[in-house]
Design a protein around this motif. Sequence first.
Motif: not given
Length: 463
Positions: A385-390
């Motif tokens: 989720k963190l990487v996809n958000g970035f």
Amino acid sequence: MVGSFGSITSALSALRYQQVALDVAGNNVANAATEGYVRRTVNGVSVSSAAPALWSVYDGHGDGVQVGSVERQVDPLLDARVRREHGSLAYLQTTQTILARVEEGIGEPGDSGVYAAMLDFKNSWQDLTLEPGSDAARQQVIGSGESLAQALRLQVSNIAGEEADQRSHLLNLVSEVNDAAGAVAELNHNILVTEQNGTDAGTLRDQRDLLALRLAELTGATVSVRPDGQFDVVVAGESLVSGREAGTFVLASGVTPTGDTDGSPITFRVDASWGSTVLGTTPGGKVGAVADVLTTTLPAYRAGLDALAADLAATINTQHAAGFDLAGAAGGDFFTYDPLVGAASLQVAISDPALVAASSVTGGLDGANADALSQLGHGLDDYQKLVNGFGSRVAAVERQTANQAALTRSLDSAWEQQAGVNLDEETVNLVTAQRAYEAAARLLTTLDEVLDTLINRTGIVGR
């Protein structure tokens, strides 16, 4: 006779006017590739004879031509729009460049990223479930755990390095803003003096326009023009240049003069003779992009990594403590984590394979606790989720940049049509002025022949 000599004056004025037209067209051609050069055009004014005296009769038709003005082909409204859109484009391009570099450092998806390390760590616990007494399997758990911690520490290091680079970049941008603002104020003075002396200040105006555009790209500055032609420059609602005076653009907080962080939010201030004011909003342009990335984007991503590392350490340590090691002792912490330092502090706490608590019973080798550890999430979903958000943020900026670039190109094209030099058009102007000059010269030759006949040959017939 009066009319004849008047024609000489008209022809002379035509020669002088066409000479100026040739010079202006030639100067346009010479500066066709000069950055910021605005093409000039000559405006001619017909010269009328002075009012005739009382009872006199004037049978002339004007006394020639003179240069009315040499004008720069500028459109103040278009110039303002170009500056505004260039400022927006500079903001987006700077943001895109920084985020793209950070995304490259994240390295996802990839075989050497954090996600792959999380999977390896999870799988190593599953392998240990099958062989709970194997030293190799136990060492593999420790090794994959350290690889995961190292991958997280590397990402944090990349983010910290980018932040340090951008703080130094911000200091350089602030210095450039002050140089440009000082130059605009100086040019305001020089242009005013030059034009008061009756000298053309077109070149100085070109230079000032370039600097105003640069200030817009750096800070999103807006420009207003005084009745006397001087520029006033405003940044984030505060005056930076007022006529002949320029204020000093200052980093009020957030970054020290050496490029370190002081732990406070980034703010800016303008110090000037008319007062010292902290900007209520972040500037635009490159300065605003760097400030926003340092204030929100990078800290938010690093906070996500810190939360991920904290949750990983707490989850693994809790389950590991519920099992027993090879000697039958209760398991201790598998990871060490300092919440004051964040993900950069994550490390494997044990080095002896025998201390891995794979069993669920003391003195046994059932591997049940290793199986329980393999069933944990290991932060995979949170990290994704963190990487996809970035990544979504990067993709959004790329789309915005592409759209803004198209709009800016359109305005640049309109500006080029208005103010740029068209070599074909200038060639026509050169030929036109040349032919007009030749025609005026021919008129002088004709008048000379006419006057020669009148003066030297009239009245000699029959002598």
